[in-house]
Design a protein around this motif. Structure first.
Motif, PDB file in Angstrom:
ATOM      1  N   ALA A 155       7.173   7.921  -3.091  1.00 14.13           N
ATOM      2  CA  ALA A 155       7.098   8.837  -2.446  1.00 14.13           C
ATOM      3  C   ALA A 155       8.094  10.599  -3.421  1.00 14.13           C
ATOM      4  N   GLU A 156       8.877   9.608  -4.005  1.00 16.94           N
ATOM      5  CA  GLU A 156      10.401  11.153  -4.675  1.00 16.94           C
ATOM      6  C   GLU A 156       8.803  11.109  -5.977  1.00 16.94           C
ATOM      7  N   ALA A 157       8.410  10.302  -6.723  1.00 21.43           N
ATOM      8  CA  ALA A 157       7.162  10.380  -7.612  1.00 21.43           C
ATOM      9  C   ALA A 157       6.179  11.770  -7.376  1.00 21.43           C
ATOM     10  N   VAL A 158       6.016  11.458  -6.209  1.00 26.28           N
ATOM     11  CA  VAL A 158       5.052  11.947  -5.733  1.00 26.28           C
ATOM     12  C   VAL A 158       5.377  13.696  -5.515  1.00 26.28           C
ATOM     13  N   LYS A 159       6.452  13.882  -4.653  1.00 27.05           N
ATOM     14  CA  LYS A 159       7.186  14.848  -4.444  1.00 27.05           C
ATOM     15  C   LYS A 159       7.418  15.893  -5.627  1.00 27.05           C
ATOM     16  N   ILE A 211      -5.815   6.952 -12.104  1.00 23.32           N
ATOM     17  CA  ILE A 211      -5.677   5.618 -12.057  1.00 23.32           C
ATOM     18  C   ILE A 211      -4.297   5.292 -11.118  1.00 23.32           C
ATOM     19  N   PHE A 212      -4.134   4.047 -10.863  1.00 24.60           N
ATOM     20  CA  PHE A 212      -2.554   3.449  -9.459  1.00 24.60           C
ATOM     21  C   PHE A 212      -1.367   3.332 -10.418  1.00 24.60           C
ATOM     22  N   LEU A 213      -0.290   3.296  -9.526  1.00 24.15           N
ATOM     23  CA  LEU A 213       0.825   3.050 -10.007  1.00 24.15           C
ATOM     24  C   LEU A 213       1.203   2.817  -8.801  1.00 24.15           C
ATOM     25  N   GLU A 214       2.162   1.286  -8.978  1.00 20.89           N
ATOM     26  CA  GLU A 214       2.964   0.416  -7.475  1.00 20.89           C
ATOM     27  C   GLU A 214       4.014   0.360  -7.865  1.00 20.89           C
ATOM     28  N   TYR A 215       5.067   1.036  -7.166  1.00 25.06           N
ATOM     29  CA  TYR A 215       6.503   1.198  -7.042  1.00 25.06           C
ATOM     30  C   TYR A 215       7.467  -0.187  -6.910  1.00 25.06           C
ATOM     31  N   THR A 216       8.268  -0.175  -6.113  1.00 26.43           N
ATOM     32  CA  THR A 216       9.014  -1.556  -5.139  1.00 26.43           C
ATOM     33  C   THR A 216       9.385  -0.989  -4.549  1.00 26.43           C
ATOM     34  N   SER A 217       9.210   0.344  -4.270  1.00 26.61           N
ATOM     35  CA  SER A 217       9.558   0.392  -2.836  1.00 26.61           C
ATOM     36  C   SER A 217       8.743   2.084  -2.580  1.00 26.61           C
ATOM     37  N   ASN A 253      -0.743  11.762  -4.993  1.00 25.86           N
ATOM     38  CA  ASN A 253      -1.269  11.258  -3.673  1.00 25.86           C
ATOM     39  C   ASN A 253      -0.473  10.102  -3.608  1.00 25.86           C
ATOM     40  N   LEU A 254      -0.033   9.690  -2.228  1.00 22.64           N
ATOM     41  CA  LEU A 254       0.000   8.291  -1.764  1.00 22.64           C
ATOM     42  C   LEU A 254      -0.809   7.913  -1.305  1.00 22.64           C
ATOM     43  N   PHE A 255      -0.988   6.417  -1.458  1.00 31.90           N
ATOM     44  CA  PHE A 255      -2.405   5.922  -1.476  1.00 31.90           C
ATOM     45  C   PHE A 255      -2.626   5.418  -0.158  1.00 31.90           C
ATOM     46  N   VAL A 306       0.767  -1.392   0.072  1.00 30.04           N
ATOM     47  CA  VAL A 306       0.322   0.167  -0.148  1.00 30.04           C
ATOM     48  C   VAL A 306       0.790   1.165  -0.050  1.00 30.04           C
ATOM     49  N   GLU A 307       1.789   1.491   0.958  1.00 25.47           N
ATOM     50  CA  GLU A 307       2.943   2.651   1.122  1.00 25.47           C
ATOM     51  C   GLU A 307       4.034   2.940  -0.301  1.00 25.47           C
ATOM     52  N   SER A 308       3.798   1.903  -1.363  1.00 24.88           N
ATOM     53  CA  SER A 308       4.445   1.904  -2.498  1.00 24.88           C
ATOM     54  C   SER A 308       3.305   2.600  -3.948  1.00 24.88           C
ATOM     55  N   VAL A 309       2.191   2.568  -3.558  1.00 20.83           N
ATOM     56  CA  VAL A 309       1.229   3.402  -4.422  1.00 20.83           C
ATOM     57  C   VAL A 309       0.601   4.060  -4.231  1.00 20.83           C
ATOM     58  N   ILE A 310       0.782   5.119  -5.609  1.00 16.18           N
ATOM     59  CA  ILE A 310       0.222   6.244  -5.565  1.00 16.18           C
ATOM     60  C   ILE A 310      -0.764   6.310  -6.458  1.00 16.18           C
TER      61      ILE A 310
END
Length: 699
Positions: free
Chosen positions: A122-126, A111-117, A142-144, A60-64
């Motif tokens: 967080a960098e993508a949101v920033k 849309i929903f995107l999931e990163y490996t970490s 935003n972060l999910f 969940v924390e890796s999803v934006i």
């Protein structure tokens, strides 16, 4: 502790050995004794593995969540995905993506995107929140996990704690110098040292000296705010009174940079192709204030640096391609009106230094003549065009204030038709002068039958100069432009040894220089008000000529990049009087720090020029103080040496007087130091002794 427990368990096993030393080992018993309690925790035994144990919130924390995505149908979904992936893969690998659709197959705008970490998320949101995709779509990212966090916000508002303000310091502190001393930067050898000097009088003062500050060379920003240094991993910008690091821009093997005119953006270019990195970015445009990458490009074919050229207000930048001119707007960093301008045969272009106007020229095509066109941006309206015939090449030169445009045209002198083909022989040259501030932009033509070696506008004024002819009959011609009248030749200097023109930033004065091995290092300082040659001199093997921003000083240099001997730089007055000769081993580069544009209006500047006489006494007084200060420093230095000598002499006299009793005791109380005062108690004795005897036989 775990090892100790295992050893205790091993003691319960029975081993029976034979007489020959062989063992008759029974199966070990690892069972715990009755009543045994294990006090070793799982954290001690498997701490590293437990820390890698998947948790419920990891995914969940890796999803934006990206909102503001264009609503498209199934036919355009793949194109949308490619655009989104190009933007968001900059921050990490996307393992999952989900594009919700309605019953008709159209996306729902998020849309929903999931990163490996979670760090990548967080960098993508920033960096992508509020990213403008186009004029109608702006991403809200935003972060999910933020949704659940916002749901738990208390209804009771509590004021946030004030954070301490951390200012960037005075970025233009050098403009507050009471005596208006300018700064210049000196680079000694590739990778050796970089020095910042203040041009104080009578001698410059070094305010910074750092070893290995840059990998190759340095560059000032257009307004003098930043100093850029080159490194293997990228570019660093330095600013403030102590030249602290302002921002870093990561770009491996970067060799070229360019600032936008208002210092909002930085362009970096790495011409080397890294075969091991297929995703290498060759050209990157950065936001200087935030340090973020705005967009990256690949060079399209051979082109001169700078590849991108900027409008005077930083709103647009453009580059030339094959039969196309691409203009981008910095609000989105995408093409203006989403399309390039198709211009068959385009060869070169240039922005006006004061207006959003592009001048470009198009080569001839069979029976269609060449053209010079002035294009207004952003409406793309042609405000003026000029047909040209028998054109071999064109060079575009804008005057600094944007009042005039000169297009130097190289023409084929003779044209004859043979078997439906045109044959050219000989060359002629002329200048097409566009009066940008006059109605309908009239164009004047100035013809020259000799090859043109250099051309330069007077920065402030209405004159231009050019070098023409071939050695040894090289001439320099000066022309003046008047409103409503044709250009007129003001002066012609014949048989000059020069190949470059360097105007004073404030106009009126010019240096005719012979740069490089072919120029011989000749220097001629000319006042173009009366066309008076103030001085003729030379600086052998000179490779660089730099005016300071005020137009009071000129620096000529011999760079180690051009030659290995006699490197260094000389400082001259604007009249050609030598002030300083600094010979430095491996001297590479000298750059004056630019000044921002003046805040005074033209009326205020004219008023100051009219009343200069009342300021003369102040300037003369300061000059006398500087001279007297120099004399005072010399007198003080001599007085200090005299004082030092006097102290040393007094010390030796005291020692002499202290040792006098001992001398008298050794001399039977006879004071031989005072023979001139008292000679009665002194007995004289003459002692003779044989030295040498020679016998010479005479014939």
């Amino acid at each position: 502790m775990a090892k100790k427990k295992l050893d205790e368990k091993a003691d319960h096993s029975d081993i029976v050995r034979n007489e020959d030393g062989s063992s008759n080992e029974e199966e070990p018993n690892f069972s715990d004794p009755e009543g045994y309690v294990d006090d070793v925790s799982d954290e001690e035994l498997l701490g590293e593995l437990l820390r890698q144990k998947p948790q419920e919130t990891d995914g969940v924390e890796s999803v934006i969540v990206v909102d503001g995505v264009p609503v498209v149908g199934p036919d355009r979904l793949e194109k949308l995905k490619s655009v989104v992936n190009k933007l968001f893969t900059k921050f990490g690998h996307i393992v999952n993506e989900y594009y919700p659709v309605n019953e008709k197959g159209f996306t729902k705008g998020y849309i929903f995107l999931e990163y490996t970490s979670p760090v990548q998320a967080a960098e993508a949101v920033k960096h992508t929140n509020n990213h403008k995709l186009d004029k109608t779509h702006t991403f809200l990212v935003n972060l999910f996990t933020d949704f659940s966090k916002y749901e738990k916000i208390s209804d009771k508002w509590e004021p946030p704690e004030p954070q301490p303000y951390e200012g960037q310091g005075d970025m233009h502190y050098y403009m507050l110098e009471p005596d208006a001393y300018d700064q210049f930067c000196v680079v000694n050898g590739p990778g050796r040292s970089v020095q910042i000097w203040q041009n104080t009088q009578p001698d410059p003062t070094c305010i910074q000296d750092r070893q290995t500050w840059t990998w190759s060379y340095v560059k000032w920003s257009p307004l003098g705010t930043y100093l850029a240094t080159f490194h293997q991993l990228g570019i660093a910008l330095w600013a403030g009174p102590n030249f602290t690091q302002y921002k870093r821009f990561s770009h491996n093997s970067v060799q070229f940079i360019d600032f936008s005119p208002c210092e909002k953006y930085l362009v970096t270019y790495s011409p080397q192709i890294d075969t091991d990195n297929p995703d290498q970015k060759r050209i990157i445009i950065w936001d200087i204030r935030t340090g973020l990458e705005k967009r990256s490009f690949d060079p399209e074919g051979p082109s001169a640096w700078p590849i991108f050229r900027w409008s005077q207000d930083d709103k647009y930048f453009a580059r030339i391609g094959t039969d196309v001119l691409s203009v981008y707007e910095t609000s989105s960093f995408y093409l203006l009106d989403k399309k390039s301008i198709k211009i068959p045969g385009i060869r070169d272009f240039s922005w006006s230094p004061t207006d959003n106007v592009i001048a470009y020229w198009v080569a001839e095509d069979k029976d269609v003549p060449a053209r010079v066109i002035l294009l207004e941006i952003p409406n793309r309206a042609e405000i003026r065009s000029k047909n040209l015939f028998s054109v071999a090449d064109c060079k575009i030169h804008w005057q600094k204030s944007g009042d005039y445009l000169c297009v130097k045209v190289d023409r084929y002198a003779k044209v004859r038709k043979e078997k439906s083909e045109y044959k050219y022989s000989g060359m002629s040259y002329n200048f097409e002068i566009f009066h940008m501030r006059e109605k309908q932009i009239p164009v004047d033509s100035v013809e020259c039958k000799e090859p043109i070696q250099a051309f330069a506008w007077e920065p402030v004024g209405s004159k231009f100069a050019y070098i023409h002819g071939e050695s040894p009959n090289i001439c320099v011609s000066f022309w003046g432009i008047r409103v409503g009248l044709a250009p007129v030749q003001l002066k012609k200097f014949e048989k000059r040894a020069c190949n470059h023109l360097f105007w004073c930033p404030n106009g009126q004065y010019i240096v005719l220089a012979g740069v490089g091995s072919s120029g011989g290092g000749s220097l001629e300082f000319v006042d173009t008000k009366e066309f008076l040659v103030m001085n003729t001199t030379d600086h052998y093997q000179m490779s660089d000529v730099e005016w300071d921003p005020t137009g009071r000083y000129v620096v000529t240099g011999v760079s180690v990049w051009k030659t290995k001997v006699d490197t260094g730089y000389w400082i001259w007055s604007f009249q050609g009087k030598i002030l300083k000769r600094i010979n430095q081993e491996k001297f590479a580069q000298l750059l004056w720090r630019p000044r921002p544009k003046t805040l005074l209006t033209e009326a205020m500047q004219k008023e100051i020029k009219k009343s200069l006489k009342k300021y003369y006494p102040q300037f003369e007084s300061k000059d006398r103080m500087r001279q007297s200060r120099a004399s005072k420093e010399l007198i003080e230095k001599r007085a200090a040496l005299m004082e030092k000598f006097s102290q040393y002499r007094e010390k030796r006299v005291r020692e002499y007087n202290e040792h006098k009793p001992r001398r008298l005791a050794l001399r039977n109380n006879v004071d031989t130091d005072e023979l001139d005062a008292d000679t009665e108690n002194v007995e004289e004795e003459i002692v003779e002794f044989f030295i040498k005897e020679e016998i010479t036989m005479l014939d």
